[in-house]
Design a protein around this motif. Sequence first.
Motif, PDB file in Angstrom:
ATOM      1  N   MET A 123       0.866  -1.175   0.000  1.00  0.00           N
ATOM      2  CA  MET A 123       0.000   0.000   0.000  1.00  0.00           C
ATOM      3  C   MET A 123       0.899   1.219   0.000  1.00  0.00           C
ATOM      4  O   MET A 123       1.949   1.216   0.639  1.00  0.00           O
ATOM      5  N   GLN A 124       0.454   2.262  -0.685  1.00  0.00           N
ATOM      6  CA  GLN A 124       1.212   3.508  -0.790  1.00  0.00           C
ATOM      7  C   GLN A 124       2.660   3.251  -1.201  1.00  0.00           C
ATOM      8  O   GLN A 124       3.576   3.938  -0.766  1.00  0.00           O
ATOM      9  N   GLY A 125       2.854   2.236  -2.019  1.00  0.00           N
ATOM     10  CA  GLY A 125       4.191   1.951  -2.533  1.00  0.00           C
ATOM     11  C   GLY A 125       5.113   1.291  -1.536  1.00  0.00           C
ATOM     12  O   GLY A 125       6.283   1.064  -1.831  1.00  0.00           O
ATOM     13  N   ASP A 158       4.880  -1.971  12.177  1.00  0.00           N
ATOM     14  CA  ASP A 158       4.451  -2.422  10.848  1.00  0.00           C
ATOM     15  C   ASP A 158       3.437  -1.496  10.160  1.00  0.00           C
ATOM     16  O   ASP A 158       3.269  -1.590   8.952  1.00  0.00           O
ATOM     17  N   ALA A 159       2.751  -0.648  10.938  1.00  0.00           N
ATOM     18  CA  ALA A 159       1.677   0.150  10.338  1.00  0.00           C
ATOM     19  C   ALA A 159       2.246   1.393   9.663  1.00  0.00           C
ATOM     20  O   ALA A 159       1.905   2.517  10.000  1.00  0.00           O
ATOM     21  N   MET A 160       3.161   1.197   8.704  1.00  0.00           N
ATOM     22  CA  MET A 160       3.777   2.329   8.005  1.00  0.00           C
ATOM     23  C   MET A 160       2.987   2.687   6.759  1.00  0.00           C
ATOM     24  O   MET A 160       2.708   3.850   6.487  1.00  0.00           O
ATOM     25  N   GLY A 161       2.631   1.673   5.981  1.00  0.00           N
ATOM     26  CA  GLY A 161       1.861   1.919   4.767  1.00  0.00           C
ATOM     27  C   GLY A 161       0.372   1.914   5.045  1.00  0.00           C
ATOM     28  O   GLY A 161      -0.417   2.377   4.239  1.00  0.00           O
ATOM     29  N   GLY A 162      -0.001   1.352   6.205  1.00  0.00           N
ATOM     30  CA  GLY A 162      -1.408   1.321   6.566  1.00  0.00           C
ATOM     31  C   GLY A 162      -1.772   0.070   7.342  1.00  0.00           C
ATOM     32  O   GLY A 162      -0.911  -0.731   7.700  1.00  0.00           O
ATOM     33  N   VAL A 163      -3.054  -0.042   7.602  1.00  0.00           N
ATOM     34  CA  VAL A 163      -3.575  -1.166   8.389  1.00  0.00           C
ATOM     35  C   VAL A 163      -4.750  -1.773   7.638  1.00  0.00           C
ATOM     36  O   VAL A 163      -5.603  -1.055   7.115  1.00  0.00           O
ATOM     37  N   ARG A 203     -16.488  -7.851   7.293  1.00  0.00           N
ATOM     38  CA  ARG A 203     -16.052  -6.747   6.449  1.00  0.00           C
ATOM     39  C   ARG A 203     -14.556  -6.519   6.660  1.00  0.00           C
ATOM     40  O   ARG A 203     -13.972  -7.023   7.630  1.00  0.00           O
ATOM     41  N   ILE A 204     -13.993  -5.769   5.758  1.00  0.00           N
ATOM     42  CA  ILE A 204     -12.579  -5.451   5.846  1.00  0.00           C
ATOM     43  C   ILE A 204     -12.453  -3.940   5.879  1.00  0.00           C
ATOM     44  O   ILE A 204     -13.082  -3.245   5.078  1.00  0.00           O
ATOM     45  N   GLU A 205     -11.694  -3.437   6.832  1.00  0.00           N
ATOM     46  CA  GLU A 205     -11.493  -1.997   6.947  1.00  0.00           C
ATOM     47  C   GLU A 205     -10.043  -1.688   6.598  1.00  0.00           C
ATOM     48  O   GLU A 205      -9.123  -2.336   7.102  1.00  0.00           O
ATOM     49  N   ILE A 206      -9.896  -0.722   5.731  1.00  0.00           N
ATOM     50  CA  ILE A 206      -8.557  -0.393   5.242  1.00  0.00           C
ATOM     51  C   ILE A 206      -8.239   1.051   5.603  1.00  0.00           C
ATOM     52  O   ILE A 206      -8.995   1.961   5.266  1.00  0.00           O
ATOM     53  N   VAL A 207      -7.145   1.226   6.327  1.00  0.00           N
ATOM     54  CA  VAL A 207      -6.661   2.574   6.640  1.00  0.00           C
ATOM     55  C   VAL A 207      -5.325   2.725   5.938  1.00  0.00           C
ATOM     56  O   VAL A 207      -4.392   1.966   6.192  1.00  0.00           O
ATOM     57  N   LYS A 208      -5.243   3.674   5.031  1.00  0.00           N
ATOM     58  CA  LYS A 208      -3.991   3.862   4.303  1.00  0.00           C
ATOM     59  C   LYS A 208      -3.165   4.944   4.980  1.00  0.00           C
ATOM     60  O   LYS A 208      -3.714   5.934   5.458  1.00  0.00           O
ATOM     61  N   GLY A 209      -1.867   4.745   5.030  1.00  0.00           N
ATOM     62  CA  GLY A 209      -0.976   5.740   5.622  1.00  0.00           C
ATOM     63  C   GLY A 209      -0.509   5.327   7.007  1.00  0.00           C
ATOM     64  O   GLY A 209      -1.083   4.443   7.649  1.00  0.00           O
ATOM     65  N   ALA A 210       0.544   5.996   7.448  1.00  0.00           N
ATOM     66  CA  ALA A 210       1.214   5.639   8.693  1.00  0.00           C
ATOM     67  C   ALA A 210       0.249   5.673   9.879  1.00  0.00           C
ATOM     68  O   ALA A 210      -0.405   6.679  10.122  1.00  0.00           O
ATOM     69  N   LEU A 220       2.264  11.594   5.334  1.00  0.00           N
ATOM     70  CA  LEU A 220       1.337  12.714   5.225  1.00  0.00           C
ATOM     71  C   LEU A 220       0.205  12.279   4.297  1.00  0.00           C
ATOM     72  O   LEU A 220       0.451  11.722   3.223  1.00  0.00           O
ATOM     73  N   ASN A 221      -1.039  12.486   4.736  1.00  0.00           N
ATOM     74  CA  ASN A 221      -2.194  12.073   3.931  1.00  0.00           C
ATOM     75  C   ASN A 221      -3.214  13.192   3.839  1.00  0.00           C
ATOM     76  O   ASN A 221      -3.513  13.852   4.835  1.00  0.00           O
ATOM     77  N   LEU A 222      -3.749  13.384   2.649  1.00  0.00           N
ATOM     78  CA  LEU A 222      -4.796  14.382   2.418  1.00  0.00           C
ATOM     79  C   LEU A 222      -5.933  13.684   1.688  1.00  0.00           C
ATOM     80  O   LEU A 222      -5.690  12.855   0.813  1.00  0.00           O
ATOM     81  N   GLU A 223      -7.161  14.025   2.066  1.00  0.00           N
ATOM     82  CA  GLU A 223      -8.275  13.387   1.373  1.00  0.00           C
ATOM     83  C   GLU A 223      -9.435  14.352   1.264  1.00  0.00           C
ATOM     84  O   GLU A 223      -9.708  15.130   2.184  1.00  0.00           O
ATOM     85  N   ALA A 224     -10.135  14.285   0.152  1.00  0.00           N
ATOM     86  CA  ALA A 224     -11.392  15.003  -0.003  1.00  0.00           C
ATOM     87  C   ALA A 224     -12.446  13.979  -0.403  1.00  0.00           C
ATOM     88  O   ALA A 224     -12.232  13.199  -1.330  1.00  0.00           O
ATOM     89  N   ALA A 225     -13.543  13.943   0.350  1.00  0.00           N
ATOM     90  CA  ALA A 225     -14.630  13.013   0.036  1.00  0.00           C
ATOM     91  C   ALA A 225     -15.874  13.833  -0.229  1.00  0.00           C
ATOM     92  O   ALA A 225     -16.248  14.704   0.560  1.00  0.00           O
TER      93      ALA A 225
END
Lengths: 186, 615
Positions: B77-79, B129-134, B114-121, B429-434
């Motif tokens: 995730m996130q490369g 381990d939670a560098m790219g996400g969880v 269900r599966i919950e995906i959090v992207k980013g540190a 650093l993460n930015l999101e617009a929903a």
Amino acid sequence: MLTFAFGCAATLQPAPLDTAQDTGALTSRTDDSGHTIQTTTLDATDHEQWLYLDLSTGALQDATEPGWDLAVQRYTLALRGGLIGEGDVLAVSLGEADFDTLTEAPLSGYETDRPDEDGDGTDEYVLGDWYDYAPDTHVLTPAGVTYVVATPDGHHRLQILDYYNAAGTSGHPTIQWGAIDAPATE
Amino acid sequence: MMMLFSSVLLASGPSAEDEIIVTGTRTPKPRGDSPIPVEVIDHDDIEASGAEDLAELLEDHPGIDLQRGMLGASLRMQGLEPEHVLITVDGNRLIGRRDGTLDLSRLPISEIERIEIVKGASSALYGSDAMGGVINIVTRRTSEALRGDGRVRYGSFNTTDATAGLSARGWRLAGGWHRTDGYDLDRSTLTTNGPAGQGFEVSALGQESPGDNLTLGLQAQYTRRNPQRISALDSGAVFDTQNLTEEARLSVAPTLTPDSRTRLSGSAALSLFRDQYLSDQRGAADLDVYEDSRQRLAQLTAQADRLYGSHLASLGAEAMLEGYSSPRLSEDGSRQRLAVFAQDDWSPTGSLSVLPGLRLDADSQFGRQLSPKVAVKWSPTPTLQLRSSYGRGFRAPSFRELLLQFSNLGSGYQVTGNTDLTAERSHGLNLEAAWSPGERLQAHLSAYANLIDDLIAIDLVGDQIGVSTYSYVNIGEAWTRGGEASASVRAWEAELSAGYALTDTHDVESDRPLPGRARHRGTASATVPLPRFSSAVTSRGRLVGAEPYYTDSNGDGVDETILTAPYANIDLRAERDLTEGLTVLFGVNNLLDAGDPARQTIQPRQLYGGLSGTF
């Protein structure tokens, strides 16, 4: 306390071997000029022990016995009396000269193995350029070099044909060699 | 806000924004209120995906880069690498990584709610381990009424999957059985690509309410897989390899809600993993390898959440006991870790929330790590949500990196561990617009950047012809950045969605992009119900751009770059209700038959059919 003894599945076992091992057998053929060529695949897989090969008989010997000419360990072929053993076996590399048509030994160029001279960390084995090494796969491929080895019993042409046995295990050099005529003196 | 904890207990049939999720803030929260963006793959999505394991399910999700190789299916995730993505089940860490890779194809999905995906540190909440996400897998819920369900599916490559479950009185028993012949992408070689194998899993879970405000979740689970394949060395040696894995998990999770403002939760979980690997050389035993490795992890968690006016404060502690025994290690590994974390989810106004968090990990091996995070959510209009966060991530060195003692003299190399390794560290650093103007349209736009330092890399420490010696060192430095855009539209009854992910990475030491990352990836899916025919048709797919790989194939000491060919993978599936509770389904996976034996070992076109039923 937590245990490591977890697991209910059976232990995995390798399948029994059903193929004969191909090392140690000596085969002979005669070329067009009537010279005998012997071929064998050695099990030189041990990283510590050397194998001692007598080129006249094709037999493996103990280091203490008198008749051996070459010591072999993994991909290293050492001349007796160079860096290992007492004696005066010499050899010359003829590059990619044709093995099958070489029936007379060259007059000069013979030398023995010497300690590292060029500072690359490896000793200078006369029979040290028989392979090409692929760094990405670590595979050794014979470079097609023909050597002439001069032993107390006479001259032998010699070539390494493979480094792997039929099962693909490294440390199994296949060597072909045979007695050829001594150099014609001028 | 006042109703927070009681609404959690009610959660039924919510819309996407109201759906209760837990992974973003480690507290149950309606998804729309979470300051941390959380992506959800819900039970309906799982059913419609046609996937049989977690790898198949995740590979068409936007922003997830799933790779298949000798060690199984793993994701980035996130490369960031597979070892930089934390995977949890109901908040507890999964074990069973080999070489950093957690094989997602061994995880069944029939028992996933269900599966919950959090992207980013996310180390500020989850630690190592939670560098790219969880990725948090939420286990299926039980029901009070008596309910049974079963499903059987047969497809190409002699693939059979059968699962069944029975629920009653808040308890559930379930099991599954799977087998396949595997697949071979190049018939001219002896080697195979997709492993053959069989496996099964059994699980029991229950929910008890011993008191008015107390619930107790209990889980026990055992999974066995045995993938088998034929591999070869360039020397010509051929191997029959088997990898028999067994995993058992046990957990007890009490939750106490003494009043509507307070929630106390805990969890005690024990995971055991045994991994038998056999590589049996054909025609000889010289290069045979047998390894019996065992991992164990005990996790204890306690957390208190309390509402104070506009603040929801969380305070938690975690203890972990971790062990690893393997013939590849110079000694058995064991370590202990204690962590405390605190977080304040503050909503000063209805449209703004601010969430600072901090976690301190103290480990018997790598020492202390402090991981802060701050997230802000602002909704300038009711339909628009803007989120941003900064956090730190870290990854503890694995036992393998610390203690490995491995020689493969057949291939001419050896690798040794390094007990002086420190944790890898990252800034994210993460930015999101929903934007969700209505139930019919949802759109997301996001961007991220990660800077990773002290990356553990294998470095050559000694080289002789025929034997090269490598060890692990904290030398690497890399950055990843990118963005995602996705939208989903509901037109009439049909649901259409599409996503795009841009991944730009850089390995600072080698001055080139990190290997194997496609710069461009696209995903799309469509579900069209045909109520007239009691049917539904689903299609999903992904488009993957070229991935760079580096290898020195001509031996000149300089790596050549190999670019894989872009490919498209499309799955189709149709199902039809025969009678009440009985559904027949047909599908085709990888319709275009994409893949190649060298770098893209994906399963060739597969047809399948099956039945599923409930009572």
